[in-house]
Scaffold this motif. Sequence first.
Motif, PDB file in Angstrom:
ATOM      1  N   ALA A  75       0.831  -1.207   0.000  1.00 50.95           N
ATOM      2  CA  ALA A  75       0.000   0.000   0.000  1.00 50.95           C
ATOM      3  C   ALA A  75       0.870   1.264   0.000  1.00 50.95           C
ATOM      4  CB  ALA A  75      -0.928  -0.002   1.208  1.00 50.95           C
ATOM      5  N   GLU A  76       1.923   1.266   0.799  1.00 48.64           N
ATOM      6  CA  GLU A  76       2.821   2.422   0.847  1.00 48.64           C
ATOM      7  C   GLU A  76       3.554   2.590  -0.487  1.00 48.64           C
ATOM      8  OE1 GLU A  76       2.926   4.601   3.103  1.00 48.64           O
ATOM      9  OE2 GLU A  76       2.275   3.722   5.011  1.00 48.64           O
ATOM     10  N   THR A  77       3.955   1.481  -1.093  1.00 48.02           N
ATOM     11  CA  THR A  77       4.646   1.535  -2.392  1.00 48.02           C
ATOM     12  C   THR A  77       3.742   2.148  -3.459  1.00 48.02           C
ATOM     13  OG1 THR A  77       5.982  -0.413  -1.860  1.00 48.02           O
ATOM     14  CG2 THR A  77       5.733   0.141  -4.198  1.00 48.02           C
ATOM     15  N   ILE A  78       2.490   1.731  -3.479  1.00 39.47           N
ATOM     16  CA  ILE A  78       1.540   2.260  -4.453  1.00 39.47           C
ATOM     17  C   ILE A  78       1.258   3.734  -4.185  1.00 39.47           C
ATOM     18  CG2 ILE A  78      -0.868   2.108  -5.218  1.00 39.47           C
ATOM     19  CD1 ILE A  78      -0.616  -0.944  -4.780  1.00 39.47           C
ATOM     20  N   SER A  79       1.139   4.080  -2.913  1.00 43.31           N
ATOM     21  CA  SER A  79       0.914   5.484  -2.546  1.00 43.31           C
ATOM     22  C   SER A  79       2.054   6.358  -3.046  1.00 43.31           C
ATOM     23  CB  SER A  79       0.768   5.608  -1.026  1.00 43.31           C
ATOM     24  OG  SER A  79       0.553   6.950  -0.645  1.00 43.31           O
ATOM     25  N   ALA A  80       3.267   5.863  -2.913  1.00 41.96           N
ATOM     26  CA  ALA A  80       4.440   6.619  -3.359  1.00 41.96           C
ATOM     27  C   ALA A  80       4.467   6.797  -4.878  1.00 41.96           C
ATOM     28  CB  ALA A  80       5.718   5.914  -2.898  1.00 41.96           C
ATOM     29  N   SER A  81       3.757   5.891  -5.597  1.00 39.88           N
ATOM     30  CA  SER A  81       3.709   5.995  -7.061  1.00 39.88           C
ATOM     31  C   SER A  81       2.691   7.027  -7.531  1.00 39.88           C
ATOM     32  CB  SER A  81       3.379   4.630  -7.674  1.00 39.88           C
ATOM     33  OG  SER A  81       2.006   4.312  -7.503  1.00 39.88           O
ATOM     34  N   GLY A  82       1.904   7.562  -6.585  1.00 40.47           N
ATOM     35  CA  GLY A  82       0.940   8.595  -6.930  1.00 40.47           C
ATOM     36  C   GLY A  82      -0.502   8.164  -6.977  1.00 40.47           C
ATOM     37  N   VAL A  83      -0.787   6.908  -6.608  1.00 39.09           N
ATOM     38  CA  VAL A  83      -2.161   6.408  -6.596  1.00 39.09           C
ATOM     39  C   VAL A  83      -2.542   6.007  -5.172  1.00 39.09           C
ATOM     40  CG1 VAL A  83      -3.749   4.626  -7.450  1.00 39.09           C
ATOM     41  CG2 VAL A  83      -1.991   5.561  -8.966  1.00 39.09           C
ATOM     42  N   THR A  84      -3.743   6.391  -4.739  1.00 43.00           N
ATOM     43  CA  THR A  84      -4.203   5.985  -3.413  1.00 43.00           C
ATOM     44  C   THR A  84      -4.439   4.474  -3.427  1.00 43.00           C
ATOM     45  OG1 THR A  84      -5.317   8.117  -3.198  1.00 43.00           O
ATOM     46  CG2 THR A  84      -5.896   6.404  -1.601  1.00 43.00           C
ATOM     47  N   PRO A  85      -3.884   3.746  -2.478  1.00 41.22           N
ATOM     48  CA  PRO A  85      -3.854   2.282  -2.606  1.00 41.22           C
ATOM     49  C   PRO A  85      -5.141   1.511  -2.325  1.00 41.22           C
ATOM     50  CG  PRO A  85      -2.698   2.975  -0.634  1.00 41.22           C
ATOM     51  CD  PRO A  85      -3.015   4.223  -1.385  1.00 41.22           C
ATOM     52  N   VAL A  86      -5.933   1.924  -1.339  1.00 42.18           N
ATOM     53  CA  VAL A  86      -7.036   1.064  -0.892  1.00 42.18           C
ATOM     54  C   VAL A  86      -8.379   1.776  -0.982  1.00 42.18           C
ATOM     55  CG1 VAL A  86      -7.924  -0.405   0.972  1.00 42.18           C
ATOM     56  CG2 VAL A  86      -5.452  -0.101   0.700  1.00 42.18           C
ATOM     57  N   SER A  87      -9.329   1.125  -1.627  1.00 43.50           N
ATOM     58  CA  SER A  87     -10.694   1.624  -1.726  1.00 43.50           C
ATOM     59  C   SER A  87     -11.555   0.880  -0.719  1.00 43.50           C
ATOM     60  CB  SER A  87     -11.225   1.401  -3.147  1.00 43.50           C
ATOM     61  OG  SER A  87     -12.547   1.846  -3.277  1.00 43.50           O
ATOM     62  N   VAL A  88     -12.259   1.610   0.135  1.00 47.92           N
ATOM     63  CA  VAL A  88     -13.081   1.015   1.191  1.00 47.92           C
ATOM     64  C   VAL A  88     -14.514   1.525   1.068  1.00 47.92           C
ATOM     65  CG1 VAL A  88     -13.456   0.799   3.681  1.00 47.92           C
ATOM     66  CG2 VAL A  88     -11.125   0.786   2.770  1.00 47.92           C
ATOM     67  N   GLY A  89     -15.473   0.598   0.996  1.00 45.09           N
ATOM     68  CA  GLY A  89     -16.883   0.981   0.920  1.00 45.09           C
ATOM     69  C   GLY A  89     -17.497   1.107   2.288  1.00 45.09           C
ATOM     70  N   GLY A  90     -17.005   2.071   3.064  1.00 48.61           N
ATOM     71  CA  GLY A  90     -17.420   2.209   4.453  1.00 48.61           C
ATOM     72  C   GLY A  90     -18.835   2.696   4.674  1.00 48.61           C
ATOM     73  N   ALA A  91     -19.491   3.216   3.629  1.00 43.49           N
ATOM     74  CA  ALA A  91     -20.879   3.638   3.786  1.00 43.49           C
ATOM     75  C   ALA A  91     -21.795   2.447   4.017  1.00 43.49           C
ATOM     76  CB  ALA A  91     -21.335   4.425   2.558  1.00 43.49           C
ATOM     77  N   ASP A  92     -21.354   1.275   3.587  1.00 40.53           N
ATOM     78  CA  ASP A  92     -22.071   0.031   3.840  1.00 40.53           C
ATOM     79  C   ASP A  92     -21.333  -0.708   4.953  1.00 40.53           C
ATOM     80  OD1 ASP A  92     -24.111   0.264   1.873  1.00 40.53           O
ATOM     81  OD2 ASP A  92     -22.642  -0.231   0.326  1.00 40.53           O
ATOM     82  N   GLY A  93     -21.931  -0.729   6.138  1.00 37.61           N
ATOM     83  CA  GLY A  93     -21.236  -1.280   7.299  1.00 37.61           C
ATOM     84  C   GLY A  93     -20.847  -2.730   7.167  1.00 37.61           C
ATOM     85  N   TRP A  94     -21.543  -3.481   6.329  1.00 36.62           N
ATOM     86  CA  TRP A  94     -21.225  -4.908   6.216  1.00 36.62           C
ATOM     87  C   TRP A  94     -19.831  -5.144   5.645  1.00 36.62           C
ATOM     88  CZ3 TRP A  94     -20.178  -6.795   1.349  1.00 36.62           C
ATOM     89  CH2 TRP A  94     -20.684  -6.082   0.259  1.00 36.62           C
ATOM     90  N   THR A  95     -19.340  -4.215   4.817  1.00 32.66           N
ATOM     91  CA  THR A  95     -17.985  -4.399   4.291  1.00 32.66           C
ATOM     92  C   THR A  95     -16.954  -4.331   5.418  1.00 32.66           C
ATOM     93  OG1 THR A  95     -17.607  -2.038   3.846  1.00 32.66           O
ATOM     94  CG2 THR A  95     -18.680  -3.316   2.109  1.00 32.66           C
ATOM     95  N   LEU A  96     -17.238  -3.520   6.426  1.00 28.42           N
ATOM     96  CA  LEU A  96     -16.304  -3.380   7.548  1.00 28.42           C
ATOM     97  C   LEU A  96     -16.330  -4.628   8.428  1.00 28.42           C
ATOM     98  CD1 LEU A  96     -16.972   0.357   8.476  1.00 28.42           C
ATOM     99  CD2 LEU A  96     -15.293  -0.594   6.871  1.00 28.42           C
ATOM    100  N   THR A  97     -17.502  -5.266   8.547  1.00 30.85           N
ATOM    101  CA  THR A  97     -17.530  -6.527   9.306  1.00 30.85           C
ATOM    102  C   THR A  97     -16.681  -7.578   8.596  1.00 30.85           C
ATOM    103  OG1 THR A  97     -19.487  -7.523   8.231  1.00 30.85           O
ATOM    104  CG2 THR A  97     -19.895  -5.994  10.041  1.00 30.85           C
ATOM    105  N   ASP A  98     -16.658  -7.539   7.267  1.00 30.25           N
ATOM    106  CA  ASP A  98     -15.834  -8.500   6.519  1.00 30.25           C
ATOM    107  C   ASP A  98     -14.347  -8.246   6.740  1.00 30.25           C
ATOM    108  OD1 ASP A  98     -18.148  -9.608   5.574  1.00 30.25           O
ATOM    109  OD2 ASP A  98     -18.044  -8.688   3.587  1.00 30.25           O
ATOM    110  N   TRP A  99     -13.949  -6.985   6.778  1.00 24.06           N
ATOM    111  CA  TRP A  99     -12.557  -6.656   7.101  1.00 24.06           C
ATOM    112  C   TRP A  99     -12.195  -7.245   8.466  1.00 24.06           C
ATOM    113  CZ3 TRP A  99      -8.500  -4.639   4.574  1.00 24.06           C
ATOM    114  CH2 TRP A  99      -8.701  -3.860   3.434  1.00 24.06           C
ATOM    115  N   PHE A 100     -13.048  -6.991   9.453  1.00 23.53           N
ATOM    116  CA  PHE A 100     -12.761  -7.468  10.808  1.00 23.53           C
ATOM    117  C   PHE A 100     -12.678  -8.992  10.846  1.00 23.53           C
ATOM    118  CE2 PHE A 100     -14.351  -9.299  14.752  1.00 23.53           C
ATOM    119  CZ  PHE A 100     -13.433  -8.789  15.666  1.00 23.53           C
ATOM    120  N   GLU A 101     -13.634  -9.669  10.224  1.00 23.73           N
ATOM    121  CA  GLU A 101     -13.698 -11.125  10.306  1.00 23.73           C
ATOM    122  C   GLU A 101     -12.482 -11.806   9.700  1.00 23.73           C
ATOM    123  OE1 GLU A 101     -18.545 -10.880  10.124  1.00 23.73           O
ATOM    124  OE2 GLU A 101     -17.433 -11.695   8.406  1.00 23.73           O
ATOM    125  N   ASN A 102     -12.003 -11.298   8.589  1.00 19.38           N
ATOM    126  CA  ASN A 102     -10.825 -11.897   7.976  1.00 19.38           C
ATOM    127  C   ASN A 102      -9.591 -11.712   8.839  1.00 19.38           C
ATOM    128  OD1 ASN A 102     -10.997 -13.027   4.955  1.00 19.38           O
ATOM    129  ND2 ASN A 102     -12.653 -11.545   5.282  1.00 19.38           N
TER     130      ASN A 102
END
Length: 452
Positions: free
Chosen positions: A190-217
């Motif tokens: 993620a840091e390597t990609i950020s340094a290349s000029g692109v934001t590395p991670v897209s998170v769909g936080g408006a839908d809370g279920w995606t965050l439960t999936d992050w936690f569970e994994n």
Amino acid sequence: MRTTLRPRKAGVTFTALTTLAALALAGCGDGGTEEPEAKPTGALPLKGQKIEVAAVWTGPEQENFTKVLKEFERRTGATVTFVPAQDPIVNFLGTKIAGGSPPDVAMLPQVGAIQQAAAQKWLKPVGPEAKAQLAANYSRGWQELGAVDGTQYGVYFKAANKSLVWYNTAVFENAGAAEPKTWKEFLTTAETISASGVTPVSVGGADGWTLTDWFENVYLSQAGPEKYDRLAKHEIKWTDPSVAAALTTLAELFGKPSLLAGGTSGALQTEYPASVTQTFTGGAEPKGAMVFEGDFAAVNIAQTEAKIGTDAKVFPFPKVGDAGTVPVVTAGDAAVALKDTKGAQALLAFLASPDAAKIWAGAGGFLSPNKNLDPAAYPNDVQREIAKALTGAGDDFRFDMSDQMPQSFGGTPGKGEWKALQDFLKNPKDVAGAQARLEADAAKAYRAAAKG
């Protein structure tokens, strides 16, 4: 992700099991050659019967499921109507039942919803034809997920492998990044990609279920399957040190807004579909380079110009810590009958067959727990390998934790775990506060569930 496959057994066609012999289903269901398709006759067994099927699916998912229902209509003569349901669907069904107009069949997206509906005595047991299909086509683990106290109520039709990270290959190539295998490598990537000029991670936080999936994994990898099972049943509290460790790990990402597309506020305002499409829109300069979610993200990728397997690739969710394992978290939608009619039972049997699964598999954005669905039914090698990993895991997987919990805690927008993790994304430094809120909401939900 596990990739070892167990030997496939010959499947059993819906035709061979149903008492409605005139259905004349086309597929063999054993992954071999197909028989010539039978043409409808004037003596179809369900001609004139009307069946209502309720589900929360919209957009491409609704369109693809409708194709399955249309094929069932063609083979039986029944008229099937798709009933759009609101989430949480258990509340929607409760209103319908109170009004005296329940649908014949409903697609329930949580194990907890099946348990709750069964406790309310809304569900009808699966009939012998569907049971035979389940025995022939499903591992014991998937059958048990649809059962309550030994009675089979659910047929899992659509599954999900929720331990995947999709990435924009052009961004990775430009940044010189490789697929990470550990959480530490993931952060470095993620840091390597950020340094290349692109934001590395897209998170769909408006839908809370995606965050439960992050936690569970993270939790499954870090704490292990035994604690995962205990937390899912609330046998250990959310104030447990293992929960603190998982939240602290997540904070290593969530606590760096520069790594999130749109920053923290942007992530909280991004709905799941947009989190995927913005990763594969803009060529080598998208809003985000990677997006975590299940195989169903393929449906959203298909809405962009990116091609899966070339522009869009996937890697397993990275293992967390030296002692961690690569997690395999699954989810799924189960068909249940709310009316004990021939039409409802015939539809359950059809949905348990490889014939039905093959229809949606070909359209993409779909994963079947049916072990006798020919992998060739999937539209590309990426989805084929994801499917093989799921069925090859046999019973060695863990179902989505939030989907096993009372719906008021694990499956309701703006409440319970969904809201607590959104608050945590907003303030990832407050691990203890997040734990306290999670435990308070969980305790309340489990007490209510125990009272029925």
